[in-house]
Write an enzyme that holds these catalytic residues in place. Structure first.
Site, PDB file in Angstrom:
ATOM      1  N   CYS A 387       0.838  -1.202   0.000  1.00 14.81           N
ATOM      2  CA  CYS A 387       0.000   0.000   0.000  1.00 14.81           C
ATOM      3  C   CYS A 387       0.878   1.259   0.000  1.00 14.81           C
ATOM      4  CB  CYS A 387      -0.914  -0.012   1.223  1.00 14.81           C
ATOM      5  SG  CYS A 387      -1.763   1.551   1.516  1.00 14.81           S
ATOM      6  N   CYS A 390       0.619   3.384   3.167  1.00 14.40           N
ATOM      7  CA  CYS A 390       1.390   2.832   4.284  1.00 14.40           C
ATOM      8  C   CYS A 390       2.869   3.163   4.107  1.00 14.40           C
ATOM      9  CB  CYS A 390       1.194   1.317   4.367  1.00 14.40           C
ATOM     10  SG  CYS A 390      -0.502   0.783   4.701  1.00 14.40           S
TER      11      CYS A 390
END
Length: 467
Positions: A387, A390
Site C-alpha cells: 500500500c 502505508c
C-alpha cells in the site's frame, strides 16, 4: 471500422486544438470530431500483444504540411492509407526506443517525440504540475499541441490557471467535454455525488475516459505527465515511451497509438525545482496543499505524512488510484493487491522495520484484543506493505516508535491484508490501509486514530491524549 477526423459542422464544439509555433498564422486541425470510414474486408487491425511493440508508424515531422487543412490521412480512404504506409514510413520498435531513452532527459525525450510525430501528437494537460511538459515542449523550439479534459467539475482555480497558461505560451488549449446526454443520464439516475457511495469509476468513465478516447482517435501519439513516484502501486514501471495498451489512435486498432511519458523517471521535487527555475506559473491550488489535482469533489489537500495520491478519492480503500486514463498501468497479476483484496502479494518487501517496533502475529493481536488489563498501552498500525499510503507514513511511524522507546508505550505493527483482512475488518475496525489503533492500559476496546494527519507530532499528540 477506421476513424477519421472531419471538419463537419456536426463536430463536437471545442476551441481549435493548440499548435504553438513561430509562424503566427499556422492553423491546426481540431481533434475530437470524427466520421467513420468503412474498412475493406481483410484489413483487420487486430494484433497480438507481441506485435504492438513495433506496429505503430511514426510520422516524420520534418516535411512541410498544409497546416490549414485536415491531415491527409483523415481525408483519404482506407486502401489509400495502407498504400501510404507502404511508401517510406518505417516501422519502429518502441520497446527498444524506450530502452535507448531510459537515461535521457525530459527535454531530449520531448524533442524526440515532437520530431517523430509532428502534428499528430499532443500534450495532455490536467492543470497541475504537468505544465512542465508545455515548458519542455517550448524549449525544444518545435511546434506543439495541447489538449485538456474539461469534466465540468474542476475547481475554479484550475479554470483560471488554464487561461493563464494559454496567455503565457500564446496557445489555445482544446478542451474535450463529456457527452451531455451521458452526463444527464448519470446525474438523473444516481445524483450528483454517486461516486461517494459506489466508487469513482463510473463518473470518470463518462466525464474523462470517453472524451479522452475521442481526442486520441485524432492522433497517432500523445504525451502525458506520468511519473513513477506518483503512484507506486500502478506507475512504478512506466517506460518513457510505449505503445498505448488501452487506447486507439487515428488509424484504429491495437497498436495504433504511442504514449510518451517524458518525466517518468523524474521525482516530484525535481519537477518543482524545474518549474521554479524557469519561472513557470502554477495552479494556485498547490499553495493550498493540493498536490495531485483532479475534479473538485474528488480532490483535497494532502496532509503531513500522506502520499500525494492520497488526496484523490480518499473515501475509497487503498486501491490502484487511477481514473481510467492510465488503466493500462495496472497489471493483471497484481490487480488483487491493488484492489485491496485478500490475495495481496505475500512476497512484497516488508515495511515499518525497526527494533523499536514489535511485529505482531495473528495470535499476538488476538491476545492483545482480549486483554482487559494490559501492563502497558499499545499503539499498533494495521498495514499492507504494497500500500503506497502505508509506505508514505513509514518514516513518521518508525520515528514515533523511536521516540516512545522506554516511555512505557509499546509500538507494534500487524500485517492485515491477505488471509487476515476479514478478521481485521470485523475485529479491528479496519476500513482502509493504514489503520492506527491505540490499546489503552485499562480498557479492552481499542481506540481508532480518527485523523489522516500521519506526521509524528500528530501521532504523538494522539498517544499523549490517551495514555
Amino acid at each position: 471500422m477506421a476513424f477519421a477526423v472531419t471538419s463537419s459542422p456536426t463536430a463536437i464544439s471545442a476551441r481549435s486544438f493548440s499548435r504553438s509555433s513561430a509562424t503566427p498564422d499556422l492553423k491546426a486541425p481540431q481533434i475530437g470530431s470524427f466520421r467513420t470510414l468503412d474498412r475493406p474486408h481483410g484489413q483487420s487491425p487486430s494484433l497480438n500483444l507481441s506485435q504492438r511493440r513495433s506496429a505503430v508508424k511514426a510520422v516524420n515531422a520534418e516535411p512541410k504540411r498544409n497546416e490549414s487543412m485536415v491531415p491527409l490521412a483523415a481525408t483519404i480512404s482506407a486502401p489509400e492509407v495502407a498504400e501510404k504506409e507502404k511508401e517510406g514510413v518505417e516501422t519502429e520498435d518502441f520497446e527498444q526506443l524506450a530502452k535507448d531513452l531510459e537515461n535521457a532527459s525530459p527535454l531530449e525525450i520531448m524533442d524526440e517525440a515532437l520530431k517523430k510525430f509532428g502534428n499528430d501528437i499532443a500534450i495532455a494537460f490536467s492543470g497541475a504540475e504537468d505544465v512542465a511538459l508545455i515548458e519542455y515542449a517550448r524549449l525544444t523550439g518545435r511546434p506543439f499541441r495541447v489538449f485538456s479534459l474539461d469534466t465540468g467539475r474542476l475547481n475554479t482555480e484550475t479554470y483560471q490557471y488554464f487561461d493563464k497558461v494559454e496567455k503565457q505560451y500564446g496557445i489555445r488549449i482544446e478542451y474535450m467535454f463529456p457527452d451531455a446526454v451521458e452526463v444527464q443520464a448519470l446525474v438523473r439516475s444516481k445524483g450528483l455525488f454517486s461516486f461517494y457511495e459506489d466508487g469513482h469509476q463510473e463518473c470518470c468513465r463518462v466525464r474523462k475516459v470517453r472524451p479522452l478516447r475521442r481526442a486520441l482517435k485524432g492522433l497517432r501519439a500523445w504525451i502525458t505527465g506520468q511519473r513513477k513516484d506518483q503512484s507506486p502501486g500502478t506507475r512504478s514501471e512506466i517506460p518513457v515511451v510505449q505503445v498505448d495498451p488501452v487506447f486507439e489512435g487515428l488509424e484504429g486498432g491495437v497498436g495504433s497509438l504511442v504514449k510518451w511519458n517524458p518525466v517518468a523517471n523524474v521525482e516530484g521535487r525535481d519537477i518543482w525545482n524545474f518549474l521554479r527555475a524557469m519561472d513557470v506559473p502554477v495552479n494556485s491550488l498547490h499553495s493550498q496543499g493540493y498536490v495531485s489535482i483532479g475534479c473538485e469533489p474528488c480532490t483535497r489537500p494532502v496532509l503531513p505524512g500522506q502520499h500525494e495520491r492520497e488526496g484523490r478519492w480518499w473515501w475509497e480503500d487503498a486501491k490502484a488510484k487511477e481514473c481510467g486514463l492510465h488503466k493500462g498501468n495496472i497489471k493483471q497479476d497484481n490487480a488483487a493487491q491493488g484492489n485491496g483484496d485478500g490475495n495481496a502479494d505475500a512476497a512484497a518487501a516488508d515495511i515499518f522495520t525497526s527494533q523499536s517496533l514489535v511485529t505482531l502475529s495473528r495470535t499476538g493481536i488476538e491476545n492483545l484484543v482480549r486483554l482487559e488489563n494490559r501492563k502497558e498501552p499499545w499503539i499498533v498500525v494495521l498495514y499492507a506493505p504494497w500500500c503506497q499510503f502505508c509506505q508514505a507514513m513509514e518514516g513518521s511511524f518508525v520515528e514515533l516508535a523511536n521516540k516512545l522507546e522506554g516511555s512505557g508505550v509499546k509500538v507494534g505493527k500487524f500485517r492485515a491484508d491477505g488471509e487476515h483482512k476479514e478478521f481485521a475488518q470485523s475485529e479491528l475496525q479496519l476500513g482502509s490501509f493504514p489503520t492506527i489503533l491505540f490499546f489503552p492500559k485499562h480498557t479492552a476496546q481499542p481506540i481508532k486514530y480518527p485523523s489522516e494527519k500521519r506526521d509524528v507530532d500528530s501521532l504523538m499528540a494522539f498517544v499523549n491524549a490517551l495514555r
